[in-house]
Design a protein around this motif. Sequence first.
Motif: not given
Length: 253
Positions: A97, A120-121, A140, A150-152, A156-157, A159, A190
């Motif tokens: 990650y 990765t996010n 994600t 970034e994605f959150y 996302a979690e 994923s 995350i």
Amino acid sequence: MLKKERQEKILALLHKNDYLSIPEISTNLNVSDMTIRRDINELAEQSLLVKIYGGAQKLEKIEQELSTQEKIDTNVTEKQFIGKVMNSIISDNDTIYIGAGTTMLHALPEIKKANLFVITNSLLAFNYLIHNTDYRVLLTGGEFSRTTEEFYGEIAEKSFDNINIDRAFAATNGVFDNNVTTANPIEGSIQRVAFKHARKKYVVADSSKFNRSDVYTFYSLSDIDCLITDDKLTDTTRDYYNTFTKILKEEQA
């Protein structure tokens, strides 16, 4: 001298000097070493300074989170060094990650292993990976932050459900005492989820991030496997943070 006044003077001295020993502070304020030790303990508990062996260091507060574009050209050499250390502990065929942040972006070109699967996010990390490597990559979903790119959030979690990660690497805005900090809870959440699914957990931080605090503590140094940094960390700072976790600042043989 009243305790409140004395402690304010200690903080003022540290603001000018960054680090002072207990004898230096006690001489300056004309009080006993024991009194200064007690004051340092109380101020450290309030997150107003960093207590280290034999003295205290200034704790820098991060006033506002900078955007990715504002940070992208800072400490590049140090971040590339961190990438070399990351490469030395990653194995071929690992599932890893990579969290968000410019440290990760500059570290990625130094990772030379084969057949990695990267989760990765980070939009920046994703774009680098798909254009410069042949790794399997999972980006994600989730809500997108334009500040950190970034994605959150919950999507996302999710994923990470049913994914087994060999090594998870998370960046931070600052570390002080046993605290790994970031600007807000959703950015830290995350990272915690990724760590939950990982066999080995690492925080990456260049030497400028030490003794700095952002608003939110998302993890404890004592709960990670290693803290990865560059080769510019002072011996005093290294020795202090080694009391919480192992510090890697050179490529491992």
